[in-house]
Design an enzyme around this catalytic site. Structure first.
Site, short mmCIF file in Angstrom:
data_model
loop_
_atom_site.label_atom_id
_atom_site.label_comp_id
_atom_site.label_asym_id
_atom_site.label_seq_id
_atom_site.Cartn_x
_atom_site.Cartn_y
_atom_site.Cartn_z
N ASP A 189 60.13 2.60 -13.09
CA ASP A 189 60.16 3.59 -14.17
C ASP A 189 61.51 3.69 -14.86
OD1 ASP A 189 57.51 4.18 -13.48
OD2 ASP A 189 58.16 5.68 -12.02
N LYS A 198 61.12 -0.05 -18.51
CA LYS A 198 60.85 -1.48 -18.77
C LYS A 198 59.95 -1.65 -20.00
CE LYS A 198 59.39 -1.80 -14.56
NZ LYS A 198 59.87 -0.53 -13.96
N GLY A 247 53.12 1.41 -14.66
CA GLY A 247 52.76 2.18 -15.85
C GLY A 247 53.93 2.05 -16.81
N HIS A 248 53.77 1.27 -17.85
CA HIS A 248 54.88 0.99 -18.77
C HIS A 248 54.59 1.67 -20.11
CE1 HIS A 248 56.07 -2.86 -16.35
NE2 HIS A 248 56.05 -1.76 -15.63
N GLN A 294 57.73 -2.44 -11.35
CA GLN A 294 58.48 -1.74 -10.29
C GLN A 294 59.98 -2.03 -10.42
OE1 GLN A 294 55.40 -3.69 -8.90
NE2 GLN A 294 54.46 -1.90 -9.81
P1 GDP Z 1 58.66 1.70 -16.86
O1 GDP Z 1 57.65 1.81 -15.77
O2 GDP Z 1 59.95 1.11 -16.39
O3 GDP Z 1 58.15 1.01 -18.08
O4 GDP Z 1 59.01 3.20 -17.30
P2 GDP Z 1 57.93 4.37 -17.58
O5 GDP Z 1 57.27 4.11 -18.86
O6 GDP Z 1 57.09 4.60 -16.37
O7 GDP Z 1 58.90 5.63 -17.64
C1 GDP Z 1 59.94 5.71 -18.58
C2 GDP Z 1 59.72 6.97 -19.44
O8 GDP Z 1 60.90 7.26 -20.15
C3 GDP Z 1 58.65 6.79 -20.50
O9 GDP Z 1 58.04 8.03 -20.74
C4 GDP Z 1 59.46 6.35 -21.73
O10 GDP Z 1 58.82 6.68 -22.96
C5 GDP Z 1 60.72 7.17 -21.55
N1 GDP Z 1 61.96 6.54 -22.07
C6 GDP Z 1 62.31 5.23 -22.08
N2 GDP Z 1 63.58 5.09 -22.55
C7 GDP Z 1 64.02 6.34 -22.81
C8 GDP Z 1 65.28 6.86 -23.27
O11 GDP Z 1 66.24 6.15 -23.52
N3 GDP Z 1 65.37 8.22 -23.42
C9 GDP Z 1 64.33 9.05 -23.13
N4 GDP Z 1 64.52 10.35 -23.30
N5 GDP Z 1 63.15 8.60 -22.69
C10 GDP Z 1 63.00 7.26 -22.51
P1 IMO Z 2 56.53 0.64 -12.80
O1 IMO Z 2 56.24 -0.79 -13.12
C1 IMO Z 2 57.44 3.60 -9.72
C2 IMO Z 2 55.67 2.98 -5.76
C3 IMO Z 2 54.62 3.97 -5.29
C4 IMO Z 2 54.88 3.94 -3.79
C5 IMO Z 2 55.21 2.47 -3.54
C6 IMO Z 2 54.05 1.63 -3.04
O2 IMO Z 2 55.85 1.61 -13.69
O3 IMO Z 2 58.00 0.87 -12.65
P2 IMO Z 2 51.88 0.63 -4.24
O4 IMO Z 2 50.75 1.32 -4.94
O5 IMO Z 2 52.60 -0.35 -5.08
O6 IMO Z 2 51.48 0.06 -2.92
O7 IMO Z 2 52.92 1.83 -3.88
O8 IMO Z 2 55.67 1.95 -4.78
N1 IMO Z 2 55.39 2.34 -7.07
C7 IMO Z 2 56.03 2.64 -8.20
N2 IMO Z 2 56.97 3.58 -8.46
N3 IMO Z 2 57.07 2.76 -10.70
C8 IMO Z 2 56.15 1.81 -10.46
O9 IMO Z 2 55.82 0.85 -11.36
C9 IMO Z 2 55.56 1.73 -9.18
N4 IMO Z 2 54.63 0.94 -8.61
C10 IMO Z 2 54.54 1.31 -7.33
O10 IMO Z 2 54.84 5.24 -5.84
O11 IMO Z 2 56.01 4.69 -3.49
MG MG Z 3 56.39 3.20 -14.91
#
Ligand code: GDP
Ligand code: IMO
Ligand code: MG
Length: 421
Positions: free
Chosen positions: A13, A16, A40-41, A221
């Site tokens: 998170d 990415k 979840g991207h 991840q």
């Molecule tokens: P990922 O799994 O690495 O793709 O990240 P996620 O999408 O799960 O979580 C990142 C969250 O932060 C999302 O809601 C993005 O829209 C938000 N986000 C990404 N970059 C920024 C930033 O520079 N500032 C803020 N405030 N939010 C951001």
């Molecule tokens: P993105 O790509 C954050 C965490 C789960 C749990 C552990 C194992 O959005 O960054 P799993 O279901 O993979 O066996 O769970 O890994 N986890 C993540 N945490 N971002 C993710 O993906 C994750 N994918 C798995 O919360 O702790």
């Molecule tokens: Mg994510």
């Protein structure tokens, strides 16, 4: 020819989706190489927000998305994701590896059962069947994308596997009868639906690389969830580090130009396991609220803490990261002071490496460097020089400590809220 790789350096998170979308403007292909719909991207384009779990983020920019052999695919989720994008006017160009393993119904049931059996030691998985599917892959009991496209093969595989899985479900005292014929019909139906996308993607990717196309690899991840280098056993079940791209897509390491490590300006983690810089006070709650730190897959609140450079340095070394992308710097706005962990104190000794023993990690006390905070980053400019002086100092310290240049700084979720250094 440019072949770049984007990976998370923390516990996932990091942003990415946002960063891959940003770099996708120059890409021809965007490739996922590990993980599954545990990811979840998030991509924000104007007022539109997309949350992708399996489809590579580059499809939002109209680029071809490739789901590599190292990904585990829940076909039902993938079909729903394709349909959702279509309903929003995006017809994703997609290729799926014939060798990717398939998440079956019993994997999802077993993920829940294994977690329940762990009680308060549970990993806190996403319950998407990821661990059981990777376990079956390694145990050579998996079903692959290619098997879905041939009903006879699938039927034979299910005849071998279903009785074994039924015995395991019975051991867990799960009152669920696996119906072979029903699973066969459903999954060969998914195969029919996805057949047109299923190809030897490693051949396509290598062809693209040798013909000078721009290929971008999208990690899921982060390093601390890597099954070898993360906080084992509180990890996922795949290789989230740069090396995972070679195995999970079928390319040689010499082809990769830049390895971009995404560093969130603070730290978050979802699920169980140690988090040395975790803040259980009102600053932690503040980061969670201001950063919108709730899982894009499960909606669970993310635990928050200060930036941990012991963790990020560990990630940089393992993956050979040569560029940094700092995200969510704006979330630190308005704090009087901000802190960065540079070392840990363990049994009265200072250490600068990430220990293997989970008990040692739990006993590590962060050693912090404190910085003066800043008021507010202006979203009107995307020049580094327009950032508040204190925010620039914070970035400079990260670069100096890691000895790696920062190539972009993200100051908001939108495409335009990006500083190209
Ligand atoms: P990922 O799994 O690495 O793709 O990240 P996620 O999408 O799960 O979580 C990142 C969250 O932060 C999302 O809601 C993005 O829209 C938000 N986000 C990404 N970059 C920024 C930033 O520079 N500032 C803020 N405030 N939010 C951001
Ligand atoms: P993105 O790509 C954050 C965490 C789960 C749990 C552990 C194992 O959005 O960054 P799993 O279901 O993979 O066996 O769970 O890994 N986890 C993540 N945490 N971002 C993710 O993906 C994750 N994918 C798995 O919360 O702790
Ligand atoms: Mg994510």
């Amino acid at each position: 020819m440019t072949v770049n790789l984007v990976i998370g350096t923390q516990w996932g998170d990091e942003g990415k989706g946002k960063v891959v979308d940003y770099f996708s403007k120059d890409a021809d292909y965007v490739v996922r190489f590990q993980g599954g719909n545990n990811a979840g991207h998030t991509i924000k384009v104007g007022d539109e927000v997309y949350k992708l779990h399996l489809i590579p983020s580059g499809v939002i920019q109209g680029k071809t998305g490739i789901i590599g052999n190292g990904v585990v695919i829940d076909p039902e989720v993938l079909i729903a994701e394709i349909d959702e994008l279509k309903s929003r006017g995006i017809v994703p160009k997609l290729l799926i590896s014939d060798r990717a393993n398939i998440i079956m119904p019993y994997h999802k049931i077993l993920d829940g059962a294994e977690e329940n059996s762990l009680g308060d030691k549970k990993i806190g998985t996403t319950k998407r069947g990821i661990g059981p599917c990777y376990s079956d892959k390694i145990a050579r009991k998996g079903i692959r994308a290619i098997d879905l496209t041939d009903k006879n093969t699938l039927s034979r595989r299910l005849d071998e596997l279903i009785p074994q899985k039924q015995r395991i479900l019975n051991l867990y005292k799960i009152n669920e009868k696996l119906d072979k014929e029903e699973i066969l019909e459903t999954y060969s139906g998914f195969g029919n639906c996805l057949k047109k996308y299923i190809v030897p993607t490693h051949v396509e990717i290598n062809k693209a690389i040798s013909s000078g196309k721009h290929v971008l690899f999208e990690g899921a991840q982060g390093t601390m969830l890597d099954v070898d280098f993360g906080t084992y056993p509180y990890t996922t079940s795949s290789h989230t580090v740069a090396g995972g791209a070679c195995i999970g897509a079928g390319i040689g390491p010499q082809h990769i130009d830049d390895i971009i490590g995404i560093v969130k300006a603070y730290t978050t983690r979802v699920g169980g396991g140690p988090l040395p810089t975790e803040l259980l006070d009102k600053t932690g709650t503040h980061l969670q609220t201001k950063g919108g730190e709730f899982g894009a897959t499960t909606g669970r609140p993310r635990r928050c803490g200060w930036l941990d450079l012991v963790v990020v340095n560990h990630s940089c070394k393992i993956s050979g990261i040569n560029k940094l992308a700092i995200t969510k710097l704006d979330v630190l706005d308005g704090l009087k002071t901000v802190k960065i962990c540079t070392k840990y104190k363990l049994k009265n000794k200072e250490i600068d490496y990430f220990p293997a023993s989970i008990e040692d990690v739990e006993n590590c006390k962060p050693v912090y460097k404190e910085f003066k905070g800043w008021n507010e980053i202006s979203k009107k400019s995307n020049k580094l020089s327009d950032l508040p002086k204190e925010a620039r100092e914070y970035l400079k310290f990260i670069e100096k400590e890691l000895k790696i240049p920062i190539s972009i700084v993200s100051i908001g979720p939108g495409r335009k809220e990006t500083i190209d250094v």
